[in-house]
Scaffold this motif. Sequence first.
Motif, PDB file in Angstrom:
ATOM      1  N   PRO A 147       6.301  52.015  14.432  1.00  0.00           N
ATOM      2  CA  PRO A 147       7.039  51.369  14.850  1.00  0.00           C
ATOM      3  C   PRO A 147       8.049  51.510  15.017  1.00  0.00           C
ATOM      4  O   PRO A 147       9.122  50.596  16.196  1.00  0.00           O
ATOM      5  N   PHE A 148       8.292  53.335  15.733  1.00  0.00           N
ATOM      6  CA  PHE A 148       9.528  53.356  16.313  1.00  0.00           C
ATOM      7  C   PHE A 148       9.185  54.024  17.365  1.00  0.00           C
ATOM      8  O   PHE A 148      10.184  53.935  18.139  1.00  0.00           O
ATOM      9  N   ALA A 253      17.110  65.482  14.045  1.00  0.00           N
ATOM     10  CA  ALA A 253      17.175  64.191  14.105  1.00  0.00           C
ATOM     11  C   ALA A 253      18.274  63.282  12.809  1.00  0.00           C
ATOM     12  O   ALA A 253      18.086  63.271  11.641  1.00  0.00           O
ATOM     13  N   GLU A 254      18.824  62.997  13.393  1.00  0.00           N
ATOM     14  CA  GLU A 254      19.862  62.638  12.512  1.00  0.00           C
ATOM     15  C   GLU A 254      19.640  61.221  12.321  1.00  0.00           C
ATOM     16  O   GLU A 254      19.806  61.520  10.054  1.00  0.00           O
ATOM     17  N   GLN A 255      18.306  60.467  12.281  1.00  0.00           N
ATOM     18  CA  GLN A 255      17.512  59.268  11.263  1.00  0.00           C
ATOM     19  C   GLN A 255      16.355  59.943  12.158  1.00  0.00           C
ATOM     20  O   GLN A 255      15.768  59.407  12.895  1.00  0.00           O
ATOM     21  N   PRO A 256      15.754  60.449  10.338  1.00  0.00           N
ATOM     22  CA  PRO A 256      14.650  61.494  10.752  1.00  0.00           C
ATOM     23  C   PRO A 256      13.806  60.318  10.344  1.00  0.00           C
ATOM     24  O   PRO A 256      13.912  59.210  10.158  1.00  0.00           O
ATOM     25  N   LEU A 257      12.547  60.211  11.263  1.00  0.00           N
ATOM     26  CA  LEU A 257      11.396  59.033  11.232  1.00  0.00           C
ATOM     27  C   LEU A 257      10.961  58.751   9.555  1.00  0.00           C
ATOM     28  O   LEU A 257      10.752  60.151   8.755  1.00  0.00           O
ATOM     29  N   ASP A 258      10.237  57.642   9.394  1.00  0.00           N
ATOM     30  CA  ASP A 258       9.597  57.892   7.998  1.00  0.00           C
ATOM     31  C   ASP A 258       7.937  57.835   8.158  1.00  0.00           C
ATOM     32  O   ASP A 258       7.776  57.456   6.703  1.00  0.00           O
ATOM     33  N   ASN A 313      14.409  57.653  24.876  1.00  0.00           N
ATOM     34  CA  ASN A 313      14.502  56.162  25.373  1.00  0.00           C
ATOM     35  C   ASN A 313      12.805  55.936  24.526  1.00  0.00           C
ATOM     36  O   ASN A 313      12.361  54.424  24.495  1.00  0.00           O
ATOM     37  N   ARG A 314      11.911  57.242  24.927  1.00  0.00           N
ATOM     38  CA  ARG A 314      10.884  56.862  24.337  1.00  0.00           C
ATOM     39  C   ARG A 314      10.661  55.885  22.479  1.00  0.00           C
ATOM     40  O   ARG A 314       9.906  55.236  21.499  1.00  0.00           O
ATOM     41  N   ILE A 315      11.437  57.358  22.175  1.00  0.00           N
ATOM     42  CA  ILE A 315      11.853  56.712  20.066  1.00  0.00           C
ATOM     43  C   ILE A 315      13.674  55.842  20.220  1.00  0.00           C
ATOM     44  O   ILE A 315      13.940  57.354  20.349  1.00  0.00           O
ATOM     45  N   PRO A 316      13.777  55.316  20.474  1.00  0.00           N
ATOM     46  CA  PRO A 316      15.781  55.152  20.242  1.00  0.00           C
ATOM     47  C   PRO A 316      16.184  55.882  18.676  1.00  0.00           C
ATOM     48  O   PRO A 316      17.297  55.980  19.042  1.00  0.00           O
TER      49      PRO A 316
END
Length: 406
Positions: A147-148, A253-258, A313-316
């Motif tokens: 979903p990212f 990344a400040e907000q890593p992917l889950d 752009n691809r992963i906000p």
Amino acid sequence: MQKTQQTQAPKQSSYDVVIIGGAMLGSSVAWFLTDNPDFDGSILVVEKDPSYEFTSTAHTNSCMRQQFSREINVRISQFAADFVKNFQQYMGNDERVPPLHFQSYGYMYLADNDGFVDVLKESLKVQQACGAGTKYMTAEAIKAAYPFYNLEDIIGANHNLIDEGYFDGGTLFDWWKRSAKERGAEYLTNEVVAMTKNDSGGRVESITLKSGEVIACGKVVNASGPRAVLTSRMAGIEIPVEPRKRYTFIFDAEQPLDRDLPLTIDPSGVHMRSEGQYYLAGCPPDVDPAVDYHDFVQDHSIWEEKLWPIIANRIPQFEAIKVINSWAGHYAFNTFDQNAILGPHHEVENFIFVNGFSGHGFQQSPAMGRGTAELITYGEYRELDLSPFNFERIVNNEPFVEKAVI
């Protein structure tokens, strides 16, 4: 700046096989020769820099995929996956040999136009016929699984979670080299500076080392990476291989992917993937000339002006990211068709190519090393028919077309 290495003298004045270049591909050939019970010849591996600091091997991103458009390329990667997963068994169950880490997060080829969707679906048929786990995903299916992504411009993608992703190629290389040495292959810190052919010009009779020794040889294997043409010219042979720079950035990344980020090939040509707790991204430059063999200068404007905007752009979620490491390496770029050049020269019969992998070298090294060892030992390929990569296709102007080149 390149370091000056202290040269070593060879132990013999004649070898059955001389391999020029001791990095991933040269060591693969050496190891598979020593592993073949039907080969009982002598092997000399000549490497100018045993630190391998400036080789393509040292700058690899160490990934493999089965998502190719040609069956032989799929089969080559399938053998690589089997070799990596069963590394200890292939290495003779040597208790010193560790298992290799293999993280199968898969490749994700994103398509933003109907033409590329058609290419992906044609390639999918080839891959599935080989037993690969590739599946076509609609934009909706991609969004449900990952979903990212921002998929506003994406129609669909090919994705495969089986035997695709990162593998520990560095450990593989180290053990090929170590094992080949233990089995009798001689690694020499030196440089080949000349070759002498017989009167007819149909064979290389000897090589001359930088330290002055003249070494008789049964076969010569060109495993010189981006410098392949410098080696081939000593035998009077031109090959279309040149160094092209490729840029890699590791970022936090400040907000890593889950969840894991598949190795994502954006329609722009940018690719990105998980790298442990961090992420890796890379791309070719927009202008992609041959570069000097010593040019490893990083271009940070590529990050600021190309990579970061496309990634964000691809992963906000990647709007807030920080580069923590980066490097520039060289592809051994085959300008003819961006595929390997393998096998003997059509006129200089004992000059063998293992060149021009154009970024596929690590994942193709097990099959190419095995095949080259078969060719040297038996005069033919046995497990996989690698003849589509023969040098003669260049002479005949018959490119080997592979549509899935990154």
